[in-house]
Design an enzyme around this catalytic site. Structure first.
Site, PDB file in Angstrom:
ATOM      1  N   GLU A 292      24.731  30.882  41.611  1.00 26.35           N
ATOM      2  CA  GLU A 292      25.632  31.918  42.135  1.00 26.35           C
ATOM      3  C   GLU A 292      25.531  33.227  41.380  1.00 26.35           C
ATOM      4  OE1 GLU A 292      29.948  30.738  43.507  1.00 26.35           O
ATOM      5  OE2 GLU A 292      29.415  29.661  41.710  1.00 26.35           O
TER       6      GLU A 292
ATOM      7  N   TRP B  58      53.467  35.815  38.743  1.00 26.12           N
ATOM      8  CA  TRP B  58      52.531  34.947  39.468  1.00 26.12           C
ATOM      9  C   TRP B  58      53.251  33.610  39.547  1.00 26.12           C
ATOM     10  CZ3 TRP B  58      47.839  34.759  41.910  1.00 26.12           C
ATOM     11  CH2 TRP B  58      47.225  33.509  42.009  1.00 26.12           C
TER      12      TRP B  58
ATOM     13  N   GLU C 280      28.002  21.142  39.593  1.00 24.55           N
ATOM     14  CA  GLU C 280      28.770  22.372  39.371  1.00 24.55           C
ATOM     15  C   GLU C 280      28.004  23.327  38.438  1.00 24.55           C
ATOM     16  OE1 GLU C 280      31.001  24.066  40.498  1.00 24.55           O
ATOM     17  OE2 GLU C 280      31.818  25.293  38.892  1.00 24.55           O
TER      18      GLU C 280
ATOM     19  N   ARG D 185      45.988  41.557  36.717  1.00 29.66           N
ATOM     20  CA  ARG D 185      46.212  40.151  36.358  1.00 29.66           C
ATOM     21  C   ARG D 185      46.582  39.320  37.586  1.00 29.66           C
ATOM     22  NH1 ARG D 185      48.030  39.930  30.538  1.00 29.66           N
ATOM     23  NH2 ARG D 185      49.192  38.053  31.005  1.00 29.66           N
TER      24      ARG D 185
ATOM     25  N   LYS E  85      26.956  27.093  39.542  1.00 28.35           N
ATOM     26  CA  LYS E  85      27.369  28.282  38.786  1.00 28.35           C
ATOM     27  C   LYS E  85      26.167  29.153  38.468  1.00 28.35           C
ATOM     28  CE  LYS E  85      30.474  28.335  39.194  1.00 28.35           C
ATOM     29  NZ  LYS E  85      31.651  27.953  39.883  1.00 28.35           N
TER      30      LYS E  85
ATOM     31  N   HIS F 128      13.010   9.809  42.603  1.00 28.36           N
ATOM     32  CA  HIS F 128      12.885   9.593  44.051  1.00 28.36           C
ATOM     33  C   HIS F 128      12.479  10.871  44.781  1.00 28.36           C
ATOM     34  CE1 HIS F 128      14.354   5.551  43.620  1.00 28.36           C
ATOM     35  NE2 HIS F 128      15.399   6.003  42.926  1.00 28.36           N
TER      36      HIS F 128
ATOM     37  N   CYS G 250      51.284  36.070  34.864  1.00 26.18           N
ATOM     38  CA  CYS G 250      52.369  37.051  34.878  1.00 26.18           C
ATOM     39  C   CYS G 250      52.095  38.120  33.822  1.00 26.18           C
ATOM     40  CB  CYS G 250      53.683  36.381  34.533  1.00 26.18           C
ATOM     41  SG  CYS G 250      54.083  34.990  35.573  1.00 26.18           S
TER      42      CYS G 250
ATOM     43  N   ASN H 209      56.830  35.055  30.647  1.00 30.31           N
ATOM     44  CA  ASN H 209      55.527  34.517  31.058  1.00 30.31           C
ATOM     45  C   ASN H 209      55.445  33.085  30.559  1.00 30.31           C
ATOM     46  OD1 ASN H 209      54.874  37.028  31.930  1.00 30.31           O
ATOM     47  ND2 ASN H 209      53.190  37.356  30.500  1.00 30.31           N
ATOM     48  N   GLY H 210      54.801  32.218  31.329  1.00 31.22           N
ATOM     49  CA  GLY H 210      54.611  30.836  30.873  1.00 31.22           C
ATOM     50  C   GLY H 210      55.558  29.886  31.569  1.00 31.22           C
TER      51      GLY H 210
ATOM     52  N   LYS I 201      35.602  35.669  47.165  1.00 34.18           N
ATOM     53  CA  LYS I 201      36.511  34.797  46.408  1.00 34.18           C
ATOM     54  C   LYS I 201      37.263  33.843  47.326  1.00 34.18           C
ATOM     55  CE  LYS I 201      38.403  33.470  42.617  1.00 34.18           C
ATOM     56  NZ  LYS I 201      37.491  32.649  41.800  1.00 34.18           N
TER      57      LYS I 201
HETATM   58  C1  F6R Z   1      32.030  28.676  43.478  1.00 29.75           C
HETATM   59  C2  F6R Z   1      33.205  28.913  44.288  1.00 29.75           C
HETATM   60  C3  F6R Z   1      33.231  28.376  45.664  1.00 29.75           C
HETATM   61  C4  F6R Z   1      34.634  27.840  45.992  1.00 29.75           C
HETATM   62  C5  F6R Z   1      34.713  27.447  47.475  1.00 29.75           C
HETATM   63  C6  F6R Z   1      36.049  26.853  47.817  1.00 29.75           C
HETATM   64  O1  F6R Z   1      32.108  29.300  42.234  1.00 29.75           O
HETATM   65  O2  F6R Z   1      34.129  29.562  43.852  1.00 29.75           O
HETATM   66  O3  F6R Z   1      32.275  27.385  45.850  1.00 29.75           O
HETATM   67  O4  F6R Z   1      34.892  26.733  45.177  1.00 29.75           O
HETATM   68  O5  F6R Z   1      34.489  28.574  48.267  1.00 29.75           O
HETATM   69  O6  F6R Z   1      37.073  27.744  47.537  1.00 29.75           O
HETATM   70  P1  F6R Z   1      38.556  27.264  47.382  1.00 29.75           P
HETATM   71  O7  F6R Z   1      38.647  26.450  46.149  1.00 29.75           O
HETATM   72  O8  F6R Z   1      39.342  28.533  47.327  1.00 29.75           O
HETATM   73  O9  F6R Z   1      38.874  26.443  48.602  1.00 29.75           O
END
Ligand code: F6R
Length: 601
Positions: free
Chosen positions: A484, A70, A477, A27, A481, A500, A2, A96-97, A596
């Protein structure tokens, strides 16, 4: 997250307050509102865009507050949008919060007060109304009294008919005052007003600030305090990112707060209890035969992490499915299978499809998501929000950590419902979980070391990440990261799998990042470290154990907090990926080919 704005000065301010709100759009928000103070209070709020607000350009008001919301409590509707007012509509509050203890006040207030929203915020307006009814109490004092009763994290701004200006209070949620020649501004960050002034005062926890045409007075713990104004050098673009070069780095640094928000108001650490406001009956939880987690990408790895916890602490069989590969097998008893969709966006097509298959077969469904009102929340039986706030960087960072924190709460909740954990055991897990924010902060403070190592290895063509048990999803993960955002080859492996096959790829030019914390079978992973070292690979150990440090070329120290160490270790891997990508000049917030929210199958 928010956003808050405020203005008091000698200009008519409706368009200024609206413009300051626009500056906070980055934001993320799902509703917005403003309150203008003249002889009466003029409140305007809408769900959706700031542009939906009717901003009265003819208003004479020279004082106003504004908010972008938000959602965390209650849907993103007009009624739940801020500002919230008291019964007399003379007091307006933006917040906010999260107020952890709002329900106890609401229960008492309901006898004499009319509530119009589902929010935690509205109790503040009614509590201030009560405080102002007492003789001789002014707005600052009223806010001070109310704030002293609230628990949680909050930044609030209040304005009221008959009182000059704005009163603002901060507890664990940022607020900053901007000083211009003829006006004073308020913002949840400098971006709100940076086009007007760069001279600012950052409020500290416990501060109550009174902003009037005459200036600003700040009180903390009953004493007037002087806070030195500072000059910010940021331009508007940098200010949007809170001074960080990229949203991703800002979001990595927001993780202590994000985790605090995920836990806020949901745990009683002493009693060892968790309340997630779920409709799952004790009978249903006890009868559960299997939990199936469906998710993609980073959320899938959060699901793998959670599976390790659920099997051990909630004593239930768990399977984790890449959502696009999911089939609800006919031999399951749907009534005794809980299908958990983990998805930060709540809109991922593969995850929704898997969920629909499960629901169609009659299984109960639960969403763990960041996005109030998203499609997933409309299709499941229950939702638990991770409350990470908006994540703008395409690569997930704070949402992963908040997903893990929230799924740990789900684990303790089910352990409690299924009688799989004693209250002492639950209390101990919650204590370790509560240590995550400060432990993450310690990792963030070590960023220069990570940056140095990232620089040293940035030219490598291939990176390996290894870990066992809860270190395995963290290794996966970490590799995701890095690939990506740096566009370099990176793979995550269960440590035991190296020999293996993947070991064939290891040379003295393959940096290996090994996760060896609690809950990762560190001593076995050390064998794998030796395997790669004997092939000449440089090894970075991400570890909470002092002893094996000598083995590694470099060590990233993880604070010793037990169960949650691997997720804290992950923060090092986020920083490493970020700095390698930065070194290579990549488009970190918008990596090529990625989106995203992935709404196609
Ligand atoms: C990696 C990333 C993607 C999401 C995936 C699922 O950094 O952001 O691998 O994790 O596309 O997305 P959500 O969580 O929105 O279902």
């Amino acid at each position: 997250m928010c956003g808050i704005t405020g203005y008091i000065g000698n200009e008519s301010c409706s368009t200024i307050v609206a413009q300051c709100l626009k500056n906070l759009e980055y934001r993320g928000y799902d509703s917005a509102g403003i309150a203008l103070l003249d002889d009466s209070l003029e409140v305007n709020k809408r769900s959706g865009e700031i542009d939906n607000l009717t901003v009265p350009s003819t208003s004479n008001a020279t004082c106003g507050i504004g908010h972008t919301r938000w959602s965390t409590h209650g849907a993103p509707t007009e009624r739940n949008a801020h500002p919230h007012t008291d019964c007399t509509e003379r007091i307006a509050v933006v917040h906010n919060g999260i107020i952890d203890n709002y329900e106890e006040f609401k229960a008492d207030l309901l006898d004499e007060h009319q509530f119009t929203s589902e929010t935690d915020t509205e109790v503040i307006a009614h509590l201030i109304e009560e405080a102002l009814n007492e003789d001789g109490v002014d707005l600052r004092e009223a806010v001070e009294r109310v704030v002293s009763k609230l628990s949680g994290s909050f930044a609030i701004a209040v304005t009221a008919v008959g009182y000059d200006g704005i009163v603002a209070a901060r507890q664990d949620s940022p607020l900053v005052i901007g000083h211009d020649d003829d006006a004073t501004f308020l913002g949840s960050d400098v971006t709100a007003f940076v086009e007007h002034t760069r001279t600012v005062t950052f409020l500290e926890d416990g501060d109550i600030a009174r902003l009037t045409e005459e200036g600003v007075t700040i009180v903390n713990d009953g004493e007037v305090v002087e806070r030195e104004p500072q000059t910010v050098e940021w331009d508007a673009d940098a200010a949007e990112k809170g001074g960080y070069e990229h949203y991703m780095r800002k979001e990595i640094h927001e993780q202590p707060r994000a985790v605090r928000q995920a836990l806020s108001g949901r745990i009683d650490e002493l009693a060892g209890t968790v309340d997630l406001d779920l409709s799952l009956s004790e009978e249903y939880c006890r009868s559960l035969d299997e939990i199936q987690i469906v998710a993609c990408g980073t959320s899938y790895y959060a699901g793998l992490y959670a599976a390790g916890l659920l099997e051990e602490y909630a004593d239930v069989r768990v399977s984790v499915h890449i959502a696009s590969e999911y089939e609800f097998k006919g031999n399951r008893d749907p009534w005794r299978t809980l299908v958990v969709a983990v998805t930060q966006s709540g809109e991922t097509a593969d995850t929704l499809r898997a969920l629909r298959k499960a629901a169609g077969a009659g299984a109960r469904t639960l969403a763990v998501t960041n996005t109030v009102g998203s499609t997933v929340t409309r299709e499941v039986d229950d939702t638990v929000y991770i409350r990470a706030g908006p994540e703008i960087g395409v690569a997930a960072s704070k949402t992963f950590v908040s997903q893990v924190a929230t799924l740990t709460l789900v684990t303790v909740y089910l352990g409690q419902q299924r009688d799989a954990l004693s209250s002492n055991e639950r209390a101990s897990i919650l204590e370790e979980l509560s240590a995550v924010p400060s432990s993450i902060q310690q990792v963030l403070d070590a960023e220069p070391t990570v940056q140095r190592e990232a620089k040293a290895f940035a030219d490598s063509d291939s990176f390996f990440f290894i870990g066992r048990r809860l270190g395995h999803p963290v290794a996966l993960e970490g590799a995701l990261k890095l690939k990506e955002i740096s566009y370099e080859h990176a793979e995550g492996f269960a440590g035991g799998e190296l020999k293996h096959g993947p070991l064939a790829l290891v040379t003295d030019e393959t940096p290996v990042i090994a996760v060896l914390t609690d809950e990762t079978n560190a001593s076995e992973t050390l064998h794998n470290v030796k395997e790669v070292e004997s092939r000449g690979a440089p090894v970075i150990g991400v570890t909470s154990d002092d002893e094996p440090n000598a083995v590694f070329d470099t060590t990233f120290d993880v604070p010793s907090i037990g169960l949650m160490e691997p997720v804290v270790a992950n923060v090092y891997l986020q920083l490493f990926a970020y700095h390698v990508a930065k070194e290579k000049g990549r488009d970190i917030d918008k990596p090529r080919n990625l989106a995203k929210s992935v709404t196609v199958e």
